[in-house]
Structures are given as C-alpha cells and as structure tokens.
Design a protein around this motif. Structure first.
Motif, short mmCIF file in Angstrom:
data_model
loop_
_atom_site.label_atom_id
_atom_site.label_comp_id
_atom_site.label_asym_id
_atom_site.label_seq_id
_atom_site.Cartn_x
_atom_site.Cartn_y
_atom_site.Cartn_z
N PRO A 81 -1.80 1.52 -18.90
CA PRO A 81 -2.28 1.51 -17.51
C PRO A 81 -1.67 0.38 -16.68
N ALA A 82 -1.51 -0.80 -17.28
CA ALA A 82 -0.92 -1.92 -16.54
C ALA A 82 0.53 -1.63 -16.14
N GLY A 83 1.23 -0.83 -16.95
CA GLY A 83 2.61 -0.49 -16.65
C GLY A 83 2.76 0.36 -15.41
N LEU A 84 1.68 1.01 -14.98
CA LEU A 84 1.73 1.84 -13.77
C LEU A 84 1.87 1.01 -12.50
N PHE A 85 1.69 -0.30 -12.63
CA PHE A 85 1.83 -1.19 -11.47
C PHE A 85 3.25 -1.71 -11.28
N PRO A 122 3.19 12.32 -17.14
CA PRO A 122 2.80 13.25 -18.21
C PRO A 122 1.35 13.75 -18.07
N PHE A 123 1.09 14.88 -18.73
CA PHE A 123 -0.19 15.56 -18.57
C PHE A 123 -0.99 15.55 -19.87
N ASP A 124 -2.30 15.53 -19.73
CA ASP A 124 -3.23 15.75 -20.83
C ASP A 124 -4.34 16.62 -20.28
N ASP A 125 -4.35 17.88 -20.65
CA ASP A 125 -5.27 18.85 -20.06
C ASP A 125 -6.72 18.63 -20.46
N ASN A 126 -6.98 17.68 -21.35
CA ASN A 126 -8.38 17.36 -21.68
C ASN A 126 -9.07 16.60 -20.55
N PHE A 127 -8.28 16.07 -19.61
CA PHE A 127 -8.85 15.26 -18.54
C PHE A 127 -8.81 15.98 -17.20
N GLU A 128 -9.68 15.54 -16.31
CA GLU A 128 -9.66 15.98 -14.91
C GLU A 128 -9.56 14.75 -14.02
N PRO A 129 -8.48 14.53 -13.29
CA PRO A 129 -7.24 15.32 -13.32
C PRO A 129 -6.48 15.09 -14.62
N PRO A 130 -5.55 15.98 -14.95
CA PRO A 130 -4.87 15.90 -16.24
C PRO A 130 -3.71 14.91 -16.27
N TYR A 131 -3.63 14.02 -15.31
CA TYR A 131 -2.54 13.04 -15.23
C TYR A 131 -3.12 11.66 -14.94
N SER A 132 -2.30 10.64 -15.08
CA SER A 132 -2.71 9.28 -14.74
C SER A 132 -2.85 9.15 -13.22
N SER A 133 -3.60 8.15 -12.78
CA SER A 133 -3.85 7.99 -11.35
C SER A 133 -3.79 6.52 -10.96
N LEU A 134 -3.62 6.29 -9.67
CA LEU A 134 -3.57 4.93 -9.12
C LEU A 134 -4.13 4.98 -7.71
N VAL A 145 0.84 -1.20 0.00
CA VAL A 145 0.00 0.00 0.00
C VAL A 145 0.87 1.25 0.00
N THR A 146 1.94 1.23 0.78
CA THR A 146 2.86 2.37 0.81
C THR A 146 3.45 2.62 -0.58
N GLU A 147 3.82 1.55 -1.27
CA GLU A 147 4.34 1.70 -2.63
C GLU A 147 3.28 2.24 -3.58
N ALA A 148 2.03 1.80 -3.39
CA ALA A 148 0.93 2.30 -4.23
C ALA A 148 0.75 3.80 -4.01
N VAL A 149 0.80 4.25 -2.77
CA VAL A 149 0.66 5.68 -2.47
C VAL A 149 1.81 6.46 -3.10
N ARG A 150 3.03 5.91 -2.99
CA ARG A 150 4.19 6.58 -3.59
C ARG A 150 4.03 6.69 -5.11
N SER A 151 3.57 5.60 -5.73
CA SER A 151 3.37 5.61 -7.18
C SER A 151 2.30 6.62 -7.58
N ALA A 152 1.22 6.68 -6.80
CA ALA A 152 0.14 7.62 -7.10
C ALA A 152 0.63 9.06 -7.01
N ALA A 172 7.24 -5.10 -8.33
CA ALA A 172 8.60 -5.32 -7.83
C ALA A 172 8.61 -5.51 -6.32
N LYS A 173 7.84 -4.70 -5.61
CA LYS A 173 7.75 -4.84 -4.15
C LYS A 173 7.14 -6.18 -3.77
#
Length: 381
Positions: free
Chosen positions: A270-274, A226-238, A212-219, A279-280
C-alpha cells in the motif's frame, strides 16, 4: 484494586470493559490492570508489554504449555471516541434494551474480549496439550500502532503459534482476507504575502493542487488493476481525505496540508502506491517550497488460502465456510507478515461500529463464548 471473581458472564465482563474509556491515543493502564488480574486469577501467565508512548500497554497471556504451538485470540482494547451528541445513554456505561447491549466498543471490539474472557474458566479447568494465548493490543484504531511492539516480543513469550484468530466483528463468520492500508499527512509550506503581488510569494495551496492532481491520476490508474474479485472494488484505491490551508482570500497562503490513504489488494504494497505523489512532492522542494511527509499508519493485506488448517478449523468451529474477504482492515495482516497464519472471526457487526448507540446482541456474545470453549476442547485433545 480488588481481584475480580474468575467466573463471570460475558455481559458482566463487557459492562466492566465498557466502563474503561480506553479511547485510542490515551492511557490504558486501568483496563490492562483489570484484565491482567482476571487472567492471573485463572492461573494464566500474563505479560504486560509497554509501548514507547509510556502510558499504553499491550497484554499477552497464556493458558497451557507455552513451549508448544498454540492458537492466539487477538483483540484490541482501544475504542474510537464517543463524542457524538446523539447517544441515547452514556457510551461508557453498558445499557441493556431487550437483547441488545449498548455502549462504545460493544461490537468493535470489547464484545470479543468479553466472550473470550468468559470462556476461559472452562478452558483453564482442562489439561491443555496445546496453549491458548490472548494478545490484547492498544491503538489499533490509530492504524494498528500497538500490536507491532507485541509481535516483536512474541518469540520470547511462546513457541511460534499455529494460528491467530482476530476477533473483529464479522457476525461470527470467519474471513480469510482484507486489503492492506497506508495513510500519510503531507504539508507544504510556501511564502505568504498580499494577493496583489503573487510574484513575491509562494502559494502553498496552488502547489498542493499539483499533489492532489497526481493523487487523482494515481487513483484512476489503479482502476486498471491488478484485480482481486474477492473485494469491492476489486482493485487497489487511493484518495485524498482532508485538505486545509489558507487564511483569507487576499492573503497568499503559505501553508497547506492534506491527508491521503491507499488501500491495496494482496500482493501490492500500500505504501508503494504513493510513489508518484512522493516524486511530485520532491519537485516542489526544488522550486523553493518546504515539504513534510508524515506516515500516519500502515498495515499489510491479509490473504489466507482457502484450505489452510486455520481456515478449516474455523469452518468447523463456526459451522460455516469462511468468507473470502472484507473491505475493512485489521491486525491480522501484521500477524501473517510475522509468519503466523491469521483469520478474522468475532461477534457483532462492523456496520454498528464507530457510530452512536453501538451495540451487540446477547446471543452473539453467547455464540462467541461457545465457539471459544469449543476451541479449548480442541487444544486439550
């Protein structure tokens, strides 16, 4: 089952569709049979495509010459459960109140299916120079699990389509993009024992705290782009969405499980965000814990360029410029990944979905039917 009349209003068809409790993850043979019969009575070529589950099917149908590039109308036949106690009426019996039609799936998204089916008699009466296809899937609400099986069969069913309109509720405003998503379940098994001897056990909850700590760090790292201002929020999330584990405060917990999801802007897997979490997790295995990773769902982002022919077509059909993006996900990204331009456009409002007293307005159904009939005119030109 007797054949349904081929000429029905969207409201009549919607009432029939709502009466099938085609809840995600359950058998859907009844609704597939009814839709298939309706389409065959119109002269459509209909193929029912079984999924590996054995009790669920996708449906693909064509009006017009299948050997020419055409347009797909895409929708899912499944709905989320309707077990909430505060429904005002039976969620699987359509109820009219004024201009509103209440029932599970009215907006998400049997309303689109009903409008499309109601538009088909007028389209079937035309000599189409290009085909109109209908691709109705199962288990979309479980992470788009059904449509990949349909897409794998598409090359044998028709020429490569020019585009796909996914009729998720959008207020009948076309939408060009959404984020991709991946979700997974992680389970850690340790060794139980009395809490007075923690040295003899392996505490699975403590181990999961590292995940969970690693998930929070990743988030937190994702907020840097990277950003895409068409979205809210404009970045990826976890995020970690659920966590369970342990039996009592004086027992070393030998099991803990979480469910996590990632949502990615276009160009990010999206799967790459894990990666950091995986690794943990591997390091825990080296310390004696048993770990299990189960992928729950995954679909790619949708990103259709502003001047794409499909975006221009939907702008003409709706009379409004397509919106750049929405926050929710759809099957459209999977169509695009299969090499078919896709866009979102359907009746209803996503804010009404997945809650008691879901509804769609009669005028919204009528407007969608009119749009699809106009599309039929384009395909006959």
């Amino acid at each position: 089952m007797s054949s349904p009349p081929v000429a029905k209003s969207p409201e009549e068809i919607l009432a029939r569709l709502i009466s099938f409790p085609s809840v995600v993850g359950t058998a859907n043979g009844d609704i597939v049979e009814w839709i298939g019969t309706y389409l065959r009575d119109l002269g459509a070529s209909v193929t029912v495509l079984p999924g590996p589950e054995g009790d669920r099917w996708n449906l693909f149908a064509t009006l017009g010459p299948a050997d020419r590039p055409g347009i797909i109308l895409s929708g899912h036949m499944d709905v989320v459960p309707a077990a909430e106690p505060n429904w005002s009426s039976d969620p699987f019996s359509l109820r009219r109140e004024g201009e509103r039609l209440y029932g599970r799936g009215t907006s998400d998204m049997k309303g689109f299916l009903a409008a499309a089916l109601a538009a088909l008699p007028a389209i079937a009466a035309r000599p189409l120079s290009r085909p109109l296809h209908l691709a109705f899937s199962y288990d979309e609400e479980a992470g788009c699990r059904g449509v990949p099986h349909l897409l794998s069969r598409l090359p044998e069913l028709c020429a490569r389509p020019e585009g796909c309109i996914v009729g998720e509720p959008s207020g009948l405003r076309a939408i060009r993009a959404h984020k991709g998503k991946a979700a997974a379940r992680i389970e850690i098994t340790g060794r139980t024992g009395h809490s007075s001897r923690p040295d003899l056990g392996l505490n699975a909850v403590h181990a999961m705290a590292e995940i969970v700590t690693e998930a929070v760090r990743s988030a937190e790292a994702l907020t840097q782009g990277p950003f895409d201002d068409n979205f809210e929020p404009p970045y990826s999330s976890l995020q970690v969405g659920t966590i369970t584990g342990g039996q009592a405060v004086n027992i070393i917990p030998d099991r803990c499980a979480i469910e996590i999801e990632a949502r990615a802007v276009a160009g990010v897997d999206p799967a790459g965000l894990f990666a950091g979490i995986e690794a943990k997790l591997a390091s825990l295995s080296e310390r004696g814990f048993t770990t299990r990773w189960e992928g729950l769902s995954a679909y790619p982002a949708l990103s259709l360029r502003e001047n794409a022919p499909l975006a221009v077509l939907l702008g003409d059909l709706t009379g409004q410029e397509p919106l750049p993006a929405v926050s929710y996900g759809t099957e459209a990204g999977l169509y695009q990944a299969a090499g078919i331009d896709a866009i979102i456009c359907g009746p209803g409002d996503i804010a009404r979905a997945h809650k008691p007293d879901e509804y769609i307005e009669i005028g919204e159904l009528a407007a969608c039917r009119k749009m699809i009939e106009a599309l039929g005119q384009r395909l006959s030109a």
